[in-house]
Design a protein around this motif. Structure first.
Motif, PDB file in Angstrom:
ATOM      1  N   LYS A 403       0.843  -1.188   0.000  1.00 14.88           N
ATOM      2  CA  LYS A 403       0.000   0.000   0.000  1.00 14.88           C
ATOM      3  C   LYS A 403       0.880   1.240   0.000  1.00 14.88           C
ATOM      4  O   LYS A 403       2.046   1.199   0.401  1.00 14.88           O
ATOM      5  CB  LYS A 403      -0.914   0.033   1.233  1.00 14.88           C
ATOM      6  CG  LYS A 403      -2.097  -0.905   1.179  1.00 14.88           C
ATOM      7  CD  LYS A 403      -3.036  -0.652   2.352  1.00 14.88           C
ATOM      8  CE  LYS A 403      -4.287  -1.519   2.254  1.00 14.88           C
ATOM      9  NZ  LYS A 403      -5.230  -1.240   3.365  1.00 14.88           N
ATOM     10  N   ILE A 404       0.294   2.334  -0.455  1.00 11.44           N
ATOM     11  CA  ILE A 404       0.971   3.622  -0.367  1.00 11.44           C
ATOM     12  C   ILE A 404       0.603   4.249   0.973  1.00 11.44           C
ATOM     13  O   ILE A 404      -0.576   4.346   1.320  1.00 11.44           O
ATOM     14  CB  ILE A 404       0.545   4.557  -1.514  1.00 11.44           C
ATOM     15  CG1 ILE A 404       0.813   3.900  -2.868  1.00 11.44           C
ATOM     16  CG2 ILE A 404       1.279   5.894  -1.415  1.00 11.44           C
ATOM     17  CD1 ILE A 404       0.193   4.654  -4.031  1.00 11.44           C
ATOM     18  N   ALA A 425      -3.546   6.522  -6.373  1.00 14.33           N
ATOM     19  CA  ALA A 425      -3.478   7.966  -6.146  1.00 14.33           C
ATOM     20  C   ALA A 425      -4.874   8.546  -5.951  1.00 14.33           C
ATOM     21  O   ALA A 425      -5.083   9.435  -5.120  1.00 14.33           O
ATOM     22  CB  ALA A 425      -2.776   8.641  -7.328  1.00 14.33           C
ATOM     23  N   ASN A 426      -5.849   8.033  -6.714  1.00 16.65           N
ATOM     24  CA  ASN A 426      -7.220   8.535  -6.584  1.00 16.65           C
ATOM     25  C   ASN A 426      -7.788   8.269  -5.198  1.00 16.65           C
ATOM     26  O   ASN A 426      -8.460   9.116  -4.605  1.00 16.65           O
ATOM     27  CB  ASN A 426      -8.125   7.883  -7.635  1.00 16.65           C
ATOM     28  CG  ASN A 426      -8.082   8.618  -8.961  1.00 16.65           C
ATOM     29  OD1 ASN A 426      -7.601   9.742  -9.028  1.00 16.65           O
ATOM     30  ND2 ASN A 426      -8.572   7.979 -10.009  1.00 16.65           N
ATOM     31  N   GLU A 427      -7.543   7.086  -4.690  1.00 18.31           N
ATOM     32  CA  GLU A 427      -8.046   6.733  -3.359  1.00 18.31           C
ATOM     33  C   GLU A 427      -7.459   7.667  -2.301  1.00 18.31           C
ATOM     34  O   GLU A 427      -8.166   8.154  -1.414  1.00 18.31           O
ATOM     35  CB  GLU A 427      -7.693   5.278  -3.051  1.00 18.31           C
ATOM     36  CG  GLU A 427      -8.201   4.792  -1.698  1.00 18.31           C
ATOM     37  CD  GLU A 427      -7.762   3.370  -1.389  1.00 18.31           C
ATOM     38  OE1 GLU A 427      -7.983   2.928  -0.249  1.00 18.31           O
ATOM     39  OE2 GLU A 427      -7.182   2.707  -2.286  1.00 18.31           O
ATOM     40  N   LEU A 428      -6.178   7.944  -2.404  1.00 16.98           N
ATOM     41  CA  LEU A 428      -5.532   8.828  -1.439  1.00 16.98           C
ATOM     42  C   LEU A 428      -5.945  10.282  -1.648  1.00 16.98           C
ATOM     43  O   LEU A 428      -6.062  11.047  -0.692  1.00 16.98           O
ATOM     44  CB  LEU A 428      -4.017   8.683  -1.551  1.00 16.98           C
ATOM     45  CG  LEU A 428      -3.487   7.365  -0.974  1.00 16.98           C
ATOM     46  CD1 LEU A 428      -2.113   7.048  -1.522  1.00 16.98           C
ATOM     47  CD2 LEU A 428      -3.454   7.434   0.549  1.00 16.98           C
ATOM     48  N   ARG A 429      -6.171  10.649  -2.898  1.00 14.73           N
ATOM     49  CA  ARG A 429      -6.625  12.017  -3.179  1.00 14.73           C
ATOM     50  C   ARG A 429      -7.887  12.343  -2.404  1.00 14.73           C
ATOM     51  O   ARG A 429      -8.010  13.416  -1.797  1.00 14.73           O
ATOM     52  CB  ARG A 429      -6.885  12.172  -4.675  1.00 14.73           C
ATOM     53  CG  ARG A 429      -7.455  13.530  -5.090  1.00 14.73           C
ATOM     54  CD  ARG A 429      -8.182  13.436  -6.411  1.00 14.73           C
ATOM     55  NE  ARG A 429      -9.342  12.558  -6.309  1.00 14.73           N
ATOM     56  CZ  ARG A 429     -10.031  12.118  -7.357  1.00 14.73           C
ATOM     57  NH1 ARG A 429      -9.662  12.446  -8.579  1.00 14.73           N
ATOM     58  NH2 ARG A 429     -11.083  11.329  -7.183  1.00 14.73           N
ATOM     59  N   ASP A 430      -8.848  11.413  -2.421  1.00 20.49           N
ATOM     60  CA  ASP A 430     -10.121  11.659  -1.744  1.00 20.49           C
ATOM     61  C   ASP A 430      -9.949  11.797  -0.237  1.00 20.49           C
ATOM     62  O   ASP A 430     -10.723  12.486   0.425  1.00 20.49           O
ATOM     63  CB  ASP A 430     -11.104  10.530  -2.058  1.00 20.49           C
ATOM     64  CG  ASP A 430     -11.486  10.492  -3.534  1.00 20.49           C
ATOM     65  OD1 ASP A 430     -11.330  11.536  -4.200  1.00 20.49           O
ATOM     66  OD2 ASP A 430     -11.913   9.428  -4.014  1.00 20.49           O
ATOM     67  N   LYS A 431      -8.933  11.158   0.318  1.00 20.47           N
ATOM     68  CA  LYS A 431      -8.700  11.242   1.759  1.00 20.47           C
ATOM     69  C   LYS A 431      -7.961  12.525   2.137  1.00 20.47           C
ATOM     70  O   LYS A 431      -8.187  13.098   3.201  1.00 20.47           O
ATOM     71  CB  LYS A 431      -7.899  10.025   2.229  1.00 20.47           C
ATOM     72  CG  LYS A 431      -8.646   8.701   2.067  1.00 20.47           C
ATOM     73  CD  LYS A 431      -7.776   7.522   2.482  1.00 20.47           C
ATOM     74  CE  LYS A 431      -8.525   6.201   2.326  1.00 20.47           C
ATOM     75  NZ  LYS A 431      -7.694   5.034   2.705  1.00 20.47           N
ATOM     76  N   ILE A 432      -7.070  12.970   1.252  1.00 21.54           N
ATOM     77  CA  ILE A 432      -6.227  14.121   1.567  1.00 21.54           C
ATOM     78  C   ILE A 432      -6.878  15.437   1.161  1.00 21.54           C
ATOM     79  O   ILE A 432      -6.552  16.495   1.694  1.00 21.54           O
ATOM     80  CB  ILE A 432      -4.851  13.966   0.868  1.00 21.54           C
ATOM     81  CG1 ILE A 432      -4.142  12.705   1.384  1.00 21.54           C
ATOM     82  CG2 ILE A 432      -3.964  15.179   1.085  1.00 21.54           C
ATOM     83  CD1 ILE A 432      -2.884  12.358   0.614  1.00 21.54           C
ATOM     84  N   ALA A 433      -7.836  15.388   0.233  1.00 21.31           N
ATOM     85  CA  ALA A 433      -8.390  16.607  -0.367  1.00 21.31           C
ATOM     86  C   ALA A 433      -8.969  17.573   0.654  1.00 21.31           C
ATOM     87  O   ALA A 433      -9.018  18.782   0.414  1.00 21.31           O
ATOM     88  CB  ALA A 433      -9.461  16.248  -1.396  1.00 21.31           C
ATOM     89  N   VAL A 451       3.356   8.565  -9.274  1.00 24.81           N
ATOM     90  CA  VAL A 451       4.588   7.785  -9.416  1.00 24.81           C
ATOM     91  C   VAL A 451       4.591   6.621  -8.428  1.00 24.81           C
ATOM     92  O   VAL A 451       4.942   5.481  -8.780  1.00 24.81           O
ATOM     93  CB  VAL A 451       5.823   8.682  -9.198  1.00 24.81           C
ATOM     94  CG1 VAL A 451       7.095   7.842  -9.175  1.00 24.81           C
ATOM     95  CG2 VAL A 451       5.910   9.733 -10.287  1.00 24.81           C
ATOM     96  N   ALA A 452       4.179   6.889  -7.188  1.00 26.78           N
ATOM     97  CA  ALA A 452       4.147   5.828  -6.182  1.00 26.78           C
ATOM     98  C   ALA A 452       3.197   4.706  -6.599  1.00 26.78           C
ATOM     99  O   ALA A 452       3.499   3.515  -6.423  1.00 26.78           O
ATOM    100  CB  ALA A 452       3.730   6.408  -4.832  1.00 26.78           C
ATOM    101  N   GLU A 453       2.047   5.069  -7.170  1.00 32.69           N
ATOM    102  CA  GLU A 453       1.101   4.044  -7.625  1.00 32.69           C
ATOM    103  C   GLU A 453       1.704   3.193  -8.741  1.00 32.69           C
ATOM    104  O   GLU A 453       1.584   1.960  -8.740  1.00 32.69           O
ATOM    105  CB  GLU A 453      -0.188   4.702  -8.111  1.00 32.69           C
ATOM    106  CG  GLU A 453      -1.206   3.695  -8.632  1.00 32.69           C
ATOM    107  CD  GLU A 453      -2.461   4.349  -9.190  1.00 32.69           C
ATOM    108  OE1 GLU A 453      -3.173   3.669  -9.970  1.00 32.69           O
ATOM    109  OE2 GLU A 453      -2.733   5.523  -8.859  1.00 32.69           O
ATOM    110  N   PRO A 461      10.934  -0.338  -6.341  1.00 31.15           N
ATOM    111  CA  PRO A 461      11.117   0.530  -5.167  1.00 31.15           C
ATOM    112  C   PRO A 461      10.746   1.980  -5.494  1.00 31.15           C
ATOM    113  O   PRO A 461      10.932   2.438  -6.622  1.00 31.15           O
ATOM    114  CB  PRO A 461      12.602   0.391  -4.846  1.00 31.15           C
ATOM    115  CG  PRO A 461      13.232  -0.047  -6.127  1.00 31.15           C
ATOM    116  CD  PRO A 461      12.217  -0.896  -6.823  1.00 31.15           C
ATOM    117  N   TYR A 462      10.227   2.669  -4.504  1.00 32.29           N
ATOM    118  CA  TYR A 462       9.839   4.075  -4.677  1.00 32.29           C
ATOM    119  C   TYR A 462      10.568   4.918  -3.648  1.00 32.29           C
ATOM    120  O   TYR A 462      10.641   4.566  -2.468  1.00 32.29           O
ATOM    121  CB  TYR A 462       8.328   4.247  -4.492  1.00 32.29           C
ATOM    122  CG  TYR A 462       7.909   5.691  -4.290  1.00 32.29           C
ATOM    123  CD1 TYR A 462       7.806   6.560  -5.366  1.00 32.29           C
ATOM    124  CD2 TYR A 462       7.646   6.190  -3.012  1.00 32.29           C
ATOM    125  CE1 TYR A 462       7.450   7.888  -5.188  1.00 32.29           C
ATOM    126  CE2 TYR A 462       7.283   7.510  -2.816  1.00 32.29           C
ATOM    127  CZ  TYR A 462       7.184   8.356  -3.905  1.00 32.29           C
ATOM    128  OH  TYR A 462       6.836   9.670  -3.720  1.00 32.29           O
TER     129      TYR A 462
END
Length: 474
Positions: A403-404, A425-433, A451-453, A461-462
Motif C-alpha cells: 500500500k501507499i 493515487a485517486n483513493e488517497l486524493r479523496d482522503k487528503i483533499a 509515481v508511487a502508484e 522501489p519508490y
C-alpha cells in the motif's frame, strides 16, 4: 436574414447528466427549445441558462424575429432509427425541394460585446499569503489582475478599474525590510518608507492636509469632552477591565469642550492589562462626519485591530477602498510599523499582518504598467512552503500486499499529525483533499502519488522526490 431553414441532424451528446437522463441537456435540445419558446427577458433559453449565451448587443426583437422567420427541420426526431448517412441523404433531398424565400429583414451588423478580460472564479474574497511586503504585493497583484472584475469607480464617471471585493493579503514577515525584490511601479527606498512611517506614527496634522492616518489614529477627535468625563467616572466604568477603571481615560487629551484620543496608546495599555483582549480596535471614521462626505475624501483606512495569538502580536487592517498599485505598498509598510510599535510596547514579537481591502482596485491608467510588472517578475516569486504541513510518501508491505502510506508531518516539529493508506493515487486524493492544499503543493503531491502508484503496480522501489527522475514508467 438570408437563412430561412435549419436542418438538425447528427449525434446528440449530453453536456451533463440530469436526473439520470443523459440526453436531457444537449445542444440539439437547446435548438429545439429556442425554436419552440424563444428566449426570456434575461436573454436565456429556459432550462439552458448556463449553456446558452446571447450577446447583449443583439436586440431581443431581432432574436425573436429569427425564431419566427426560420423554420427548423428536425431530422433527428423525424428519423429516430435512421443512420447518419441516411439522414445526410434525406437532408440533401429536402434542400433541393425547399421553397426559396426572400430575406426576412435587411442585413444588420451588431458590434461584438466587449469580452471580459478576467478569469472566472468563485467570487468574494481572495486570500493571498506572502513572506514579506514585496512578495505579498506581487502575488496579490497577479490575483487581482487575473480575477478582477471591470467596474466603475463612481456613478457618472468613465474611470474604470479592475476590482476584487475584500481582497485579503496575509504578510508573514511584515517587518522584513529587504528590498532586493522591489517590484513596485515606483520603486521604494528605505528613505521613502521611513518618511511615510514617520507620518503614520505622528498625531500631528500637517498644514494643508485634511487628515493623515497618524492624526486620525493618535488624535481621534471627539466633540464632547464632558460626556467622556462623565462616562469614565461612573461606577460601571470604575470597575471595568479588572478594576483598572481609573486609567481608562489616560489617553484622552481634554481641551475645553472637545478632546482627542490616542487610540494606539490606548490599545497598548489595554493589551498590557489583558494581552488576550479582543477589544483593541482603532477607527479613523467619524460616522456623523463621513455620512455627510462619503464622496469627499473619507479615509480609506477605516479600522485596525491588534490581537495576540501564539504569543505574537497580529494586526488586521481594513481599507474601504484601495489603490493596490501605488497606495498599497506604502500603506503596508505604515501598518507594519504600527504593529511593531504595539508589539514592542507589550513585550511580544510581531506576528502576521493582514490587510483586507473592501474594494481592491487597479486603475485603468495603470493597466499597461501592471502587465509589464507581472511579465517582468513572473519568475521572481518566492517559493511558498506549506504552513499546514509536509507529506511523506512511502510504499509499505503487509501480508495482504503493498500500500501507499502518506504521513502528514508538522512543518516545524516533524510530528506525524495524520496517516493515510491506499493502493491508488485517486483513493488517497479523496482522503487528503479535505486539507485544501495550495495549488503548487497539490500539483507536487498528485505527481508523487501517481509515481508511487505506478511503482507499486510494477513492484519497483519508490523513493520520494527521486523516483520521478529515474522512472522508466512514463
Amino acid at each position: 436574414p438570408y437563412i430561412r431553414y435549419v436542418i438538425l441532424l447528427g449525434e446528440e451528446s449530453s453536456s451533463r447528466k440530469m436526473d439520470g437522463n443523459n440526453n436531457e441537456l444537449t445542444s440539439a435540445n437547446a435548438i429545439r427549445a429556442f425554436f419552440e419558446k424563444g428566449v426570456n427577458e434575461h436573454r436565456k433559453i429556459d432550462g439552458f441558462k448556463n449553456a446558452i449565451y446571447f450577446d447583449n448587443n443583439i436586440p431581443l426583437e431581432m432574436i425573436e424575429l429569427v425564431r419566427v422567420s426560420v423554420e427548423l427541420i428536425d431530422l433527428n426526431r423525424e428519423m429516430l432509427d435512421a443512420s447518419f448517412e441516411e439522414k445526410i441523404t434525406a437532408a440533401n433531398r429536402i434542400m433541393k425541394s425547399l421553397e426559396r424565400k426572400d430575406p426576412f429583414a435587411e442585413p444588420a451588423v451588431f458590434g461584438y460585446e466587449k469580452a471580459d478580460e478576467s478569469f472566472p472564479y468563485e467570487g468574494g474574497p481572495i486570500v493571498v499569503h506572502g513572506d514579506n511586503i514585496p512578495d505579498a504585493w506581487i502575488k496579490m497583484l497577479r490575483h487581482l489582475w487575473r480575477y478582477g472584475r471591470t467596474n466603475y469607480m463612481n456613478v457618472g464617471t468613465d474611470r474604470l478599474v479592475k476590482e476584487v471585493n475584500n481582497m485579503t493579503v496575509v504578510i508573514h514577515e511584515p517587518q522584513d525590510m529587504d528590498l532586493s525584490l522591489n517590484p513596485f511601479l515606483v520603486p521604494l527606498t528605505p528613505e521613502k518608507i521611513e518618511a511615510y512611517q514617520a507620518e503614520i506614527l505622528s498625531p500631528l496634522l500637517p498644514e494643508g492636509k485634511a487628515y493623515t492616518y497618524g492624526n486620525k489614529l493618535r488624535a481621534y477627535f471627539y466633540p464632547d469632552a464632558s460626556g467622556i468625563k462623565d462616562l469614565v467616572t461612573t461606577t460601571k466604568y470604575m470597575d471595568f477591565e479588572f478594576g483598572q477603571g481609573p486609567w481608562i481615560d489616560q489617553n484622552v487629551d481634554y481641551r475645553e469642550d472637545v478632546c482627542s484620543i490616542d487610540q494606539i496608546k490606548d490599545a497598548i495599555d489595554v493589551l498590557k492589562r489583558d494581552k488576550y483582549s479582543k477589544a483593541c480596535i482603532a477607527l479613523t471614521w467619524h460616522p456623523a462626519d463621513e455620512l455627510m462626505r462619503k464622496h469627499n475624501s473619507s479615509p480609506c483606512l477605516v479600522l485596525i485591530q491588534a490581537m495576540v495569538q501564539d504569543e505574537k502580536l497580529n494586526l488586521t487592517v481594513f481599507f474601504r477602498s484601495h489603490d493596490m498599485t501605488q497606495g498599497w505598498p506604502e500603506n503596508a509598510y505604515g501598518c507594519a510599523v504600527i504593529q511593531a510599535e504595539i508589539a514592542e510596547a507589550i513585550g511580544l514579537p510581531t506576528g502576521i499582518l493582514t490587510i483586507i481591502s473592501g474594494s481592491a482596485q487597479i486603475y485603468n491608467n495603470y493597466f499597461k504598467q501592471v502587465e509589464e510588472v507581472l511579465r517582468r517578475h513572473s519568475s521572481s516569486l518566492k517559493s511558498c512552503t506549506d504552513a499546514r504541513g509536509n507529506y511523506q510518501i512511502e510504499i509499505v508491505y503487509a501480508k495482504n500486499g503493498g500500500k501507499i502510506k502518506v504521513s502528514l508531518l508538522h512543518p516545524e516539529s516533524g510530528k506525524v499529525l495524520e496517516r493515510y493508506f491506499g493502493k491508488t493515487a485517486n483513493e488517497l486524493r479523496d482522503k487528503i483533499a479535505v486539507a485544501d492544499l495550495p495549488t503548487n503543493h497539490a500539483i507536487y503531491l498528485g505527481t508523487e502519488l501517481a509515481v508511487a502508484e505506478l511503482k507499486l503496480r510494477a513492484d519497483e522501489p519508490y523513493e520520494q522526490d527521486t523516483s520521478l527522475q529515474s522512472s522508466t514508467l512514463f
